[in-house]
Design a protein around this motif. Sequence first.
Motif, PDB file in Angstrom:
ATOM      1  N   LEU A  35       0.841  -1.196   0.000  1.00 39.05           N
ATOM      2  CA  LEU A  35       0.000   0.000   0.000  1.00 39.05           C
ATOM      3  C   LEU A  35       0.874   1.244   0.000  1.00 39.05           C
ATOM      4  O   LEU A  35       2.018   1.213   0.453  1.00 39.05           O
ATOM      5  N   GLU A  36       0.314   2.339  -0.477  1.00 37.82           N
ATOM      6  CA  GLU A  36       1.013   3.614  -0.420  1.00 37.82           C
ATOM      7  C   GLU A  36       1.242   3.967   1.047  1.00 37.82           C
ATOM      8  O   GLU A  36       0.379   3.705   1.899  1.00 37.82           O
ATOM      9  N   PRO A  37       2.379   4.577   1.365  1.00 36.39           N
ATOM     10  CA  PRO A  37       2.670   4.914   2.767  1.00 36.39           C
ATOM     11  C   PRO A  37       1.569   5.745   3.430  1.00 36.39           C
ATOM     12  O   PRO A  37       1.238   5.508   4.592  1.00 36.39           O
ATOM     13  N   ALA A  38       0.997   6.690   2.713  1.00 35.41           N
ATOM     14  CA  ALA A  38      -0.052   7.525   3.310  1.00 35.41           C
ATOM     15  C   ALA A  38      -1.281   6.700   3.657  1.00 35.41           C
ATOM     16  O   ALA A  38      -1.934   6.948   4.678  1.00 35.41           O
ATOM     17  N   VAL A  39      -1.607   5.709   2.837  1.00 37.51           N
ATOM     18  CA  VAL A  39      -2.760   4.851   3.114  1.00 37.51           C
ATOM     19  C   VAL A  39      -2.501   4.031   4.372  1.00 37.51           C
ATOM     20  O   VAL A  39      -3.365   3.907   5.244  1.00 37.51           O
ATOM     21  N   LYS A  40      -1.295   3.475   4.470  1.00 35.98           N
ATOM     22  CA  LYS A  40      -0.933   2.725   5.675  1.00 35.98           C
ATOM     23  C   LYS A  40      -0.990   3.616   6.911  1.00 35.98           C
ATOM     24  O   LYS A  40      -1.531   3.225   7.943  1.00 35.98           O
ATOM     25  N   LEU A  41      -0.445   4.817   6.791  1.00 32.89           N
ATOM     26  CA  LEU A  41      -0.471   5.742   7.920  1.00 32.89           C
ATOM     27  C   LEU A  41      -1.895   6.156   8.291  1.00 32.89           C
ATOM     28  O   LEU A  41      -2.199   6.352   9.476  1.00 32.89           O
ATOM     29  N   ALA A  42      -2.759   6.287   7.297  1.00 32.00           N
ATOM     30  CA  ALA A  42      -4.153   6.645   7.575  1.00 32.00           C
ATOM     31  C   ALA A  42      -4.831   5.553   8.402  1.00 32.00           C
ATOM     32  O   ALA A  42      -5.527   5.847   9.389  1.00 32.00           O
ATOM     33  N   ASP A  43      -4.612   4.302   8.023  1.00 32.81           N
ATOM     34  CA  ASP A  43      -5.175   3.196   8.809  1.00 32.81           C
ATOM     35  C   ASP A  43      -4.546   3.138  10.199  1.00 32.81           C
ATOM     36  O   ASP A  43      -5.243   2.950  11.201  1.00 32.81           O
ATOM     37  N   GLU A  44      -3.233   3.305  10.260  1.00 30.26           N
ATOM     38  CA  GLU A  44      -2.541   3.281  11.551  1.00 30.26           C
ATOM     39  C   GLU A  44      -3.026   4.412  12.460  1.00 30.26           C
ATOM     40  O   GLU A  44      -3.127   4.242  13.675  1.00 30.26           O
ATOM     41  N   SER A  45      -3.347   5.571  11.870  1.00 35.64           N
ATOM     42  CA  SER A  45      -3.831   6.686  12.682  1.00 35.64           C
ATOM     43  C   SER A  45      -5.155   6.343  13.351  1.00 35.64           C
ATOM     44  O   SER A  45      -5.401   6.752  14.492  1.00 35.64           O
ATOM     45  N   LEU A  46      -5.975   5.584  12.661  1.00 35.23           N
ATOM     46  CA  LEU A  46      -7.251   5.172  13.257  1.00 35.23           C
ATOM     47  C   LEU A  46      -7.025   4.193  14.406  1.00 35.23           C
ATOM     48  O   LEU A  46      -7.717   4.238  15.422  1.00 35.23           O
ATOM     49  N   GLU A  47      -6.056   3.305  14.239  1.00 33.62           N
ATOM     50  CA  GLU A  47      -5.738   2.343  15.296  1.00 33.62           C
ATOM     51  C   GLU A  47      -5.114   3.028  16.504  1.00 33.62           C
ATOM     52  O   GLU A  47      -5.437   2.716  17.641  1.00 33.62           O
ATOM     53  N   SER A  48      -4.209   3.967  16.271  1.00 29.56           N
ATOM     54  CA  SER A  48      -3.509   4.641  17.369  1.00 29.56           C
ATOM     55  C   SER A  48      -4.306   5.811  17.942  1.00 29.56           C
ATOM     56  O   SER A  48      -3.938   6.361  18.969  1.00 29.56           O
ATOM     57  N   ARG A  49      -5.354   6.192  17.230  1.00 30.49           N
ATOM     58  CA  ARG A  49      -6.202   7.323  17.616  1.00 30.49           C
ATOM     59  C   ARG A  49      -5.433   8.643  17.599  1.00 30.49           C
ATOM     60  O   ARG A  49      -5.710   9.551  18.356  1.00 30.49           O
ATOM     61  N   SER A  50      -4.433   8.713  16.697  1.00 31.21           N
ATOM     62  CA  SER A  50      -3.656   9.940  16.533  1.00 31.21           C
ATOM     63  C   SER A  50      -3.354  10.137  15.052  1.00 31.21           C
ATOM     64  O   SER A  50      -2.854   9.230  14.390  1.00 31.21           O
ATOM     65  N   VAL A  51      -3.615  11.314  14.561  1.00 33.18           N
ATOM     66  CA  VAL A  51      -3.426  11.617  13.151  1.00 33.18           C
ATOM     67  C   VAL A  51      -2.114  12.356  12.896  1.00 33.18           C
ATOM     68  O   VAL A  51      -1.776  12.662  11.761  1.00 33.18           O
ATOM     69  N   ASP A  52      -1.340  12.597  13.933  1.00 28.01           N
ATOM     70  CA  ASP A  52      -0.140  13.423  13.817  1.00 28.01           C
ATOM     71  C   ASP A  52       0.886  12.894  12.821  1.00 28.01           C
ATOM     72  O   ASP A  52       1.430  13.660  12.022  1.00 28.01           O
ATOM     73  N   ALA A  53       1.186  11.598  12.841  1.00 30.47           N
ATOM     74  CA  ALA A  53       2.181  11.031  11.915  1.00 30.47           C
ATOM     75  C   ALA A  53       1.701  11.156  10.470  1.00 30.47           C
ATOM     76  O   ALA A  53       2.492  11.462   9.576  1.00 30.47           O
ATOM     77  N   LEU A  54       0.428  10.926  10.238  1.00 34.78           N
ATOM     78  CA  LEU A  54      -0.135  11.055   8.892  1.00 34.78           C
ATOM     79  C   LEU A  54      -0.034  12.494   8.401  1.00 34.78           C
ATOM     80  O   LEU A  54       0.397  12.746   7.272  1.00 34.78           O
ATOM     81  N   ILE A  55      -0.408  13.435   9.233  1.00 32.03           N
ATOM     82  CA  ILE A  55      -0.342  14.846   8.838  1.00 32.03           C
ATOM     83  C   ILE A  55       1.093  15.242   8.522  1.00 32.03           C
ATOM     84  O   ILE A  55       1.354  15.911   7.518  1.00 32.03           O
TER      85      ILE A  55
END
Length: 176
Positions: free
Chosen positions: A88-108
């Motif tokens: 998957l594209e890194p941003a897509v992976k980070l978007a899913d991970e942000s939902l799991e971690s409940r933090s959007v900071d790394a994605l942003i």
Amino acid sequence: HCDTMDGPTVADGKMALTSGDITPALKWIMPDAEAELNAVFNHVLEVRSKSESSRELADRYFLETLVRLHRAGEGAPYTGVKPAGTELEPAVKLADESLESRSVDALIAEVTAEVAEGIRSRFEKVSAAKAHKDHNVEAGRSFVAAYVTYMHYVENIAAAAAIESAHTGPASAHRH
């Protein structure tokens, strides 16, 4: 990534098959596709009990139908269900991970850095070309090519920032 074997659409489709309740899968499709998915689901439930190979084939048919209907609801083409482990594209992976971690900071941080670098590199090219745009036709065309690339990049970013999902409101496009 909703069209991969380990994506969320397929995961909910598998949950529906295991439980015999289609409800988890229905959220992934638009209301006008429910009748088709329900018909396939009911048929699959009958067939999958015949044998192991029947179950595998029937399950695959249901999951492919679910993904196809989901993609259609997004206005996206159906190109099959990609295998588990599809990169998957890194941003897509980070978007899913942000939902799991409940933090959007790394994605942003990742998306912002990529966008900033994209704008900077295109800006530098068009700025350099602008200095010579009137020297000759070739230099002018080089400037126009860089200018168009720069402007389209910025327009696409602005348009993407304004896009809403087909599931939440108006959209000119929906990308996964």
